[in-house]
Structure formats: C-alpha cells, structure tokens
Design an enzyme around this catalytic site. Sequence first.
Site, PDB file in Angstrom:
ATOM      1  N   GLU A  89      -1.041  33.775  11.479  1.00 39.08           N
ATOM      2  CA  GLU A  89      -0.444  33.184  12.658  1.00 39.08           C
ATOM      3  C   GLU A  89       0.142  34.292  13.592  1.00 39.08           C
ATOM      4  OE1 GLU A  89      -1.106  30.096  14.067  1.00 39.08           O
ATOM      5  OE2 GLU A  89      -2.258  30.227  12.751  1.00 39.08           O
ATOM      6  N   SER A 364       5.995 -31.522 -11.875  1.00 39.45           N
ATOM      7  CA  SER A 364       6.966 -31.889 -13.187  1.00 39.45           C
ATOM      8  C   SER A 364       7.630 -30.760 -13.355  1.00 39.45           C
ATOM      9  CB  SER A 364       6.243 -32.262 -14.452  1.00 39.45           C
ATOM     10  OG  SER A 364       5.421 -33.308 -14.180  1.00 39.45           O
TER      11      SER A 364
END
Length: 682
Positions: A89, A364
């Site tokens: 770069e 239950s």
Amino acid sequence: MKLKKTLRVFLNILFWGFTLSVAALAVLLLIYGNDLPDYKKLATYAPPVATRLYASDGSLLIEYAEERRVFIDFADMPPQLVNAFVAAEDQNFWTHPGIDIQGITRALVNNGMHMLGFDARFSGASTITQQVAKNFFLTSERTLSRKIKEAILAMRLERTFSKQHIMTLYLNQIFLGARAYGVGSAALMYFNKPVSELTLAECAFLASLPKAPNNRDRAVERRNYVLRRMVEEGYITQADADAAAAEPLNINSGFTAQMADEFQYFAEDVRRQLLNTLGRETLYNQGLYIKTTIVPELQRAASAALNKELDRYNSVRGENEPKLQGAIIVMNPHTGRILAMSGGRSFAESSFNRATQAMRQIGSTIKPFVYLAALERGMSPQALILDAPIVGWREDNTLWKPENYDKKFLGDVPLRLALETSRNVPAVRLVQSLGVENAIEVAQRFGVYPADLKNINLSLALGSGETTLERLVLGYSAFVNGGRVIQPKLVDYIEDRYGRTIDGNSVELLDWSPDMLPPQRIDDTQPLSDPQSLYQMVSILQGTVERGTGKQARVSGHTIAGKTGTTNDVKDIWFVGFSKNLIAGVYLGFDTPRPLGRGAGSYMAARTFADFMSVALKDEKNQPFSVPDGLTFVRVNRRSGASAADDPNGTIITEAFKPGQHPNPAPNAAAHESGPAIGGVF
C-alpha cells in the site's frame, strides 16, 4: 555569457515556481485548512468493537456487532503483517510526511503509460496516512477538494502522531471484506486464528484485500503480488516468497462467529436480556466479553434428547401434518444458572423459545404445590384421602365430575400414593378440604403462577393455569434448594474492553474486593416453606420416579425426583425432575394446542429427561437428597400407610414423619378390601 543567462533564467523559474507553490499551498491551506475535523481525538482512538459471547468453558458462541472488529495494539502486530501492508500500500510510509511526492510522480508516470497502452500497472498515490484521514474523517467522493483536505489532514496527522500510532489506526479501521474491519477481525474471519498465529502467506493475503475486499476470484494472484513486493522492498527473501506462494490459500469459508443451531435459543435469550439492560450501542459496539452459564456438553445432550423424542413422534406422521414441538431447560437449582436450554426443534426453523416464551397449561405438574400446602398444615405423607366418585359438586356454573386416568377408584389412599400415581379424584378432594385459594397460594408463592392471579378456581388447582417451562422449573428448584427463591441466570459476568466488570443489569461498573473475589450479593429472603415439609415433598417426588408415573425418568445409579404432567386430551405433556444439584424440565406439545393422539403421554417427556440426565450424570457420584433435622423414618406399607410390622404384605417403603406424625393403624381385612375411612380421610 549565454550559460550565465540560461542559469539565471532557470534560477528565476525555480524561484518563482517555488514561490508560486508556496503561495498555492498557502491559498489551499487558507481555503481548506480551517474547516477540517478535529483529528487530535485519534490520540484516544476507541473503535466500535464486536461483543463476544462465550460458554462457561471459554469457547466462543457468537459475536454481536454492527461491524466485526477486534482491536489489536501495534505491539501485538506481527512484523511481517505490517511489512506486507507497507509493501502493498505505501512503500515509503516510514519516511514520507503524510503525502508521498515520489509516489505521486510514480503514479502519474505509470498511469500515463497505462493510458497510452504501455505495459504499466495502474496505481494510486494515496499513502496509508491519507487513507487514515479519509476513513476517519472524509467521504469517498472523487473530487479535488476531498483530495486536498485528505492531504492536509495527512500531513497534520504525521506532525501529531507517531508512525506506529498511525499504522495502528489504519490496521484496525480498514475494511477487509465480509463485514470485517481491521486485521484482528479479518484474521478470525478468514483463517479462524488471532493475528499472532498468521503465516507469511496469510499476512500477504490480508494485505491484498484493501484494493478489492469482496473479490476472492483472484485471491492467490493478489497474494503472490504482495509477496513479490515484499521481496522488492527487502522484507523477505525470494525463497521465503516462493515457499509462501506454494502454500494453499485455505480461507475458512465457515467461520462467521455463528454457533451451532443447538446454542442459538440460549444466545438469543442473552441478547434480548442485555439489549434491554445495556442498550444497543453498548451491546453491539463496545467490545464486551460476556461469560455465560451455558455448558456446551450439557447443551448438546439436552438438544439431542429433545430432538430424539420429537423425531420419534414426527417420523410416523405425514409430511403435511403439524410437527410436534417442545423445549428443555436445565438449571443449577441452588443458583439459577441455566446450564442448557433448547426452545424447539430448530432455531433456524423457528426462533420462538418454548422454554421461556410459551405460556401453556401445566396439568398435573401443579399437584406437588397443592400437596405441599397439605404437608405445611401438618398432614402426614401417609394421611388417607378418599379415592371415590364425586357427584354433584358445582363451582359457579361448572359441574365437576373428576375421573382418574385409569377410570378406577381405589378407596382410601395415602397422600403419598395419590401423588406418586397422580390420581385426580384425591387431588380434587384435597383441594376441597384445603380451600382453592390455599391450594393455589403455594404455586403463587413459588412463582409458578403470578401473585396477582385473577379468577381463582378449582381448575387452576388442577393445572389449567398457564405458565412457562422456565417458571415451572424455578418453582420446583425451591423443593430441593431449601425453599430459596432464585432467578434464572444466563450470564456469569461481563467485562468491558478494558477488563472492567460490568453489572449485567445496568451499565455501572462493579467494585471488586481487594482479594479479587467478585462482589457478594446477600440473600436475606426467608425460605418459601419449612425444611421438613420440603423434604417430605422431595421424598414423595422421588417415589414418583421410583414407582409412580415418572418411572420413565429413572437414571441408573442416581437418586432422582420429579413429576409428570398431562393436560386435558393430552394436548401438553411435561416432566420436571431433579437430582441434588441439577434440575431439568421438559415440555412437548404443538404450537397451536391440539391432542397428541393415541399412545402419547407424559412418559415421553420423562423419557427425554432420562436421556439427558443419563449423559449429564454419567461421571457423577450419586448424591442423596439432604435430610433436615427432626424427622423420623419408619418403614410402612405403601398401600395402607401402616407400619410394616403391622401390615407386612405388599410394597414396603420408608416414610419421613415430622414430630407428632406416625404410621396409620393396621387395617383389618374387611376394611382393607372395602376402603372405609381410616385415620382421618380427606
């Protein structure tokens, strides 16, 4: 004379060229230099960083982020990674003042030759410092004014910060594809490893990404170009480059910080909770370290057990029929830490969490709370309750004619036997004796039903009320933890990006004690019930598993207690069970309630529980339930409740009696057959 005149003209041109350049620069600074962003704030750069969710064993579950980013300090950057970016770069990065005159000249020449058809590489002239200026402060518009501002900012950045700081900003901010910002995140995304473990070839690949971050078609070619540039700049030898170029480019296509499907119900509950308490900005951008309670091996076992039962049922049904769904949740009953959670067949199919979001009738499974109300009032586990037809009992406009699941009546049955076998008629008589509100109050006290429950009636005491699997499991936890109220806990602790501990219920920092132990939260609440009544209930629920309706939940070599539950027409089926230090609840049913059909029942949920617990407890020693002081243990006849010495025929069990309680009188033969009232019948 002619030479002197030529030299004088050249010097004049040079002087006026320099003067005009300075004047032009002054004008540009006057025009563009006074309205630039405050670049000095980059001295304390703290970028948005992904929050990461971890299991209890430290394994990564998922990331929460709007941008995937992991901040890496310059000192932790591998030198070859930095060199790769410089070579690719900005080859003069370490020497230029922010703009690279040599690079600009080279770019102009190369680009001109490229446009004329010569074999020259088209290139740009932006330095790394200029890219930092653009990425942090400017737009990407291609205008002269933006480029001028970029250059001015770059030179000011160079005068203010060190090269290392600028490189740190660049490598942590740059977009490298796949929503990865910065090299730390990219290393994880592409190679599933930290930057410290990157190879030379992998460093070169990352350095090739800024030019075309989302284009992988020429990945190898671009990586090799970076390697050649590193050779040209003297960072590596040709042999190093050749070896790296020969290395396969094994980009990890699967790593996106996405967990396996079985963990996603849990993770989504964590996300919803923290989004509510911490807010989106903190959760998604502040780089939190979230250590959760989930135990991966238990989670996998829980999901496998649930899906095994669902697949067994769904596999014999038509493809176009609704699919049975379900949930399982596993906790430490003493702390509320959720160790496993699955809210359905598949999160990918449906994100609705049936463990925490589905309100269903509990059948239950309500009965232990009703029977505990009787134990708290001094009833013995062997107190007899009449199991005989109830005729003409009205509540409001409802005529009750309760039946047992086997359509039979047994006469007088001990309280324990009635609950172990989940008989309905004795439960109705018990509620009638206690009063509906008293029977419901225990379920409210234990958090199963809400405290402000409206329209309290008999049906609620028999399980018509709705709750979630999570709340039901929390209620059952109090049976085994000494009657303590606990809250579900998904997260053990949270740290911010600086390692400071955050309270998951707020954004305030917690003060840790000097001995490095976490702050203690004092529990000054009173137990929900007395320890003797609680143990009697645990003992009955242990009997439910050993010889009652919960036999499918038995785990070889381990002491287990629990209770089945089935609603009318077998629309919802449940099992909640526990060992001394582990509790799990299972729910099965359709999302739109409908009968499960012939042959279905609560044994399916109990079987799921057993499949899970067999894995969870396989390496654990058996631990009997803790026994409080003051109880007396007597061997009794399970059917009559009389002492085994007086009634030795039949099943003999050991019963826990409170002070003042004792076995029933021995029945005579006639009474035992016909079932008259013995020792106080309810």
